[in-house]
Each structure stands twice: as C-alpha cells, then as structure tokens.
Design a protein around this motif. Sequence first.
Motif, PDB file in Angstrom:
ATOM      1  N   ALA A   1      -5.588   3.323   2.828  1.00  0.00           N
ATOM      2  CA  ALA A   1      -5.781   4.441   1.912  1.00  0.00           C
ATOM      3  C   ALA A   1      -4.831   5.590   2.246  1.00  0.00           C
ATOM      4  CB  ALA A   1      -7.233   4.910   1.957  1.00  0.00           C
ATOM      5  N   MET A   2      -4.606   5.829   3.541  1.00  0.00           N
ATOM      6  CA  MET A   2      -3.628   6.848   3.941  1.00  0.00           C
ATOM      7  C   MET A   2      -2.248   6.522   3.378  1.00  0.00           C
ATOM      8  SD  MET A   2      -4.452   7.703   7.943  1.00  0.00           S
ATOM      9  CE  MET A   2      -5.970   8.507   8.465  1.00  0.00           C
ATOM     10  N   ALA A   3      -1.865   5.242   3.469  1.00  0.00           N
ATOM     11  CA  ALA A   3      -0.547   4.821   2.980  1.00  0.00           C
ATOM     12  C   ALA A   3      -0.425   5.000   1.470  1.00  0.00           C
ATOM     13  CB  ALA A   3      -0.277   3.371   3.360  1.00  0.00           C
ATOM     14  N   CYS A   4      -1.563   5.101   0.787  1.00  0.00           N
ATOM     15  CA  CYS A   4      -1.574   5.317  -0.661  1.00  0.00           C
ATOM     16  C   CYS A   4      -1.693   6.813  -1.005  1.00  0.00           C
ATOM     17  CB  CYS A   4      -2.726   4.544  -1.297  1.00  0.00           C
ATOM     18  SG  CYS A   4      -2.540   2.751  -1.148  1.00  0.00           S
TER      19      CYS A   4
ATOM     20  N   GLU B   1      -4.304  -5.168  -5.798  1.00  0.00           N
ATOM     21  CA  GLU B   1      -5.423  -4.557  -6.519  1.00  0.00           C
ATOM     22  C   GLU B   1      -6.140  -3.540  -5.645  1.00  0.00           C
ATOM     23  OE1 GLU B   1      -6.549  -8.245  -9.544  1.00  0.00           O
ATOM     24  OE2 GLU B   1      -7.466  -8.153  -7.552  1.00  0.00           O
ATOM     25  N   MET B   2      -6.246  -3.824  -4.354  1.00  0.00           N
ATOM     26  CA  MET B   2      -6.851  -2.855  -3.438  1.00  0.00           C
ATOM     27  C   MET B   2      -5.976  -1.608  -3.305  1.00  0.00           C
ATOM     28  SD  MET B   2      -9.853  -3.568  -2.357  1.00  0.00           S
ATOM     29  CE  MET B   2      -9.950  -2.307  -1.092  1.00  0.00           C
ATOM     30  N   ALA B   3      -4.661  -1.806  -3.278  1.00  0.00           N
ATOM     31  CA  ALA B   3      -3.753  -0.666  -3.186  1.00  0.00           C
ATOM     32  C   ALA B   3      -3.915   0.247  -4.407  1.00  0.00           C
ATOM     33  CB  ALA B   3      -2.306  -1.145  -3.070  1.00  0.00           C
ATOM     34  N   LEU B   4      -4.078  -0.348  -5.575  1.00  0.00           N
ATOM     35  CA  LEU B   4      -4.307   0.436  -6.786  1.00  0.00           C
ATOM     36  C   LEU B   4      -5.638   1.174  -6.697  1.00  0.00           C
ATOM     37  CD1 LEU B   4      -2.679   0.822  -9.414  1.00  0.00           C
ATOM     38  CD2 LEU B   4      -4.134  -0.918 -10.468  1.00  0.00           C
TER      39      LEU B   4
ATOM     40  N   PHE C   1       0.850  -1.189   0.000  1.00  0.00           N
ATOM     41  CA  PHE C   1       0.000   0.000   0.000  1.00  0.00           C
ATOM     42  C   PHE C   1       0.887   1.242   0.000  1.00  0.00           C
ATOM     43  CE2 PHE C   1      -2.532  -3.411   1.776  1.00  0.00           C
ATOM     44  CZ  PHE C   1      -3.716  -3.289   1.059  1.00  0.00           C
ATOM     45  N   HIS C   2       1.041   1.826  -1.185  1.00  0.00           N
ATOM     46  CA  HIS C   2       1.892   3.002  -1.357  1.00  0.00           C
ATOM     47  C   HIS C   2       1.316   3.855  -2.479  1.00  0.00           C
ATOM     48  CE1 HIS C   2       3.473   0.950  -4.894  1.00  0.00           C
ATOM     49  NE2 HIS C   2       3.743  -0.100  -4.127  1.00  0.00           N
TER      50      HIS C   2
END
Length: 331
Positions: free
Chosen positions: A248-251, A221-224, A145-146
Amino acid sequence: MKLVIPVLSLETGGTRYIYQLANELADKGHNVEIVVPENASIAWPLRTHITRVKELTPQAIPPGDFLLPNFYPTVFPAWKSKKGQVVRLSLGYEPMWVPEAEKARESYLIDAPIISLSQWHRQLILQGTGRDSTVIPGGVDTSVFHPCPKKSLSTERLTIAYILRSKEHGYTWKGSEEFWEACRQIKHTVPNFDIRVVATEGANYPAPVPYEIVKAQTDREMALFYGQADIFVSTSYFESFSMPLLEAMACRTAIVTTDNGGNRDYAKNGENCLMVPPSDIGQLTLALLQLLTQKNVRDQLALTGLQFAQPWTWRRSADKLEALLFKLSHP
C-alpha cells in the motif's frame, strides 16, 4: 544451486513470500522446484519447476542442495528425507496460533538453520525455542504496486481500504471487530467516506456501516485496490512481517496500522504511517479521524511511504537468501 521448497499450498497471503522468492531465485539462475500435494491450490504465477505429489512424505521429497520447508507440517518430511540440507523457513511462529502448538514448536528444534522475516519475528522464535535465526524480510514489486488515480478524485469521498480475514476461517488475530467499531464511531463525525474491502476467504461480515466488497485475485488487482484508496488500514494483533502495508505504501496510500511486531522494521509512526496499539479502538478511531480530516498529514505520510518502499525489493530479499545459502555451502 538446486532448491526444493515443499509447500501445502500456495494460496494464502503468507505464501506469497515463497512464490516471490522462488521466482527471484529462478530468475537468478538457480534450479528451484516447488513440491505440492496433487490437489493443492496454486494461486500465484510461478516461474519454477512444479512437482505434484500424492502427499508430502519423505519419499516424495526430491533431492536438492537445500530443502526449504516452511509451515511446520512440511518440516518433518523434509528433515526425514535426508535429500539435502534443510533450512527451516518460518513465515510465522506457528505455536502462537495452531492447535498443535507443541508439535509446531518441535519443528524449530531440529538441527537446521532458521530463517525469520523480521527482527520481532526473530525474537519471538528465540524466546520460544532458544534458537536464533537469520532475518530475510519480505519485499514489494514496485513494477506492479505503484500509484494510480484515487477514486476520491471523482467521487469527492475519501476511501478507506481494508483486507478482511474472518475468525470463521481461523484468523482470530486480525482485529476486524476493532476496525468496524472504529468506522462506526467515525461515521458520527465524518459521515462522507467509503469503505472498500477485499474479503480473501469470501467472508461476508455483518458490519455496522456500509461497505463494498472488491474482488482482487491478482497482484495487479490488489495494486489497484490499494492505489485507489486514500487510506489503508491494518488491525492485526501480530504479524511476522505484513506485506500489504509495504504494498500500500508503494501505491502512495496513507497507512494506519497496529503495532503488530513484524512491521516495526519498516513502519515508522508519524513518518510513513500512523501506528496504534493492537485492540485499542480509541486510538485507532483518532488516527483514522486525523487522516480523514487532515489532507496535509495524509498526503505527507503517503509520499514518505512511497519513497520508503522503493528499496524493499524482492531481488534484495533473494540476494540475502542466496548469500545465506552460499555461506552454508562453504562453512
């Protein structure tokens, strides 16, 4: 240590806590065994031993130094098995939503230490049962998650992301009606934005505004999904921790969230998110309007959220659990 974790399945959002911690503990050198019914689904990639059993009975529970049952139906078989010291892992205080509320409450009254996921969750258990617990929060895998490029860079339309959990599948506390009504109201003022939804149970909601369903079955896929959005929204009435907000914050995505209790340990209104009362469509609408129309606020919240999420690692959570278990081993 030999750790045995009986589960009904590993496919819903909350069970990600189990698979992440189990993998981290295995990586730290512990012998971790997941025990699951033979027909149950495992949606997450495990680096642990997996044992399939016909059903979770006391006889089917393997021996271990510690048994970590979680959802209330797994507690009694583990306790009756006498195959190891039981530590009752609570992913959420079940009497708040399950039909068998009293039976769920009884699963907290056995003579076993309890693990909760947040200070609010801890207080909820204390008020409901009179029993204290040790808080071991969830985390986020920042290698997955980035940040990634926002879709709005190419579409020139901001994107709102939302995880849809339907009432038809028992999720009566997720606040989806409020989300859709707020979006409907916003369209009158800011018509040019897109809504992208991950529908975990395959729900297809007859929403008052257009939206796109995104299939995201893996963490990447969730990170995207999070990372491509400009705003991520959570409308739950209550959550024991709420991992999607941290992810989501990490993204580097700006957050609008209800004050669901479990997010208070890391969600700070006006600093790394905008927080509104549950069920308050008016304030939810105003918060979304603010982020849709004020780029500087949106960007600042996203940056602060990204920075804040970095220390919340699963290794830190595993270290806390390991320390608790060592303490219980040597009273």
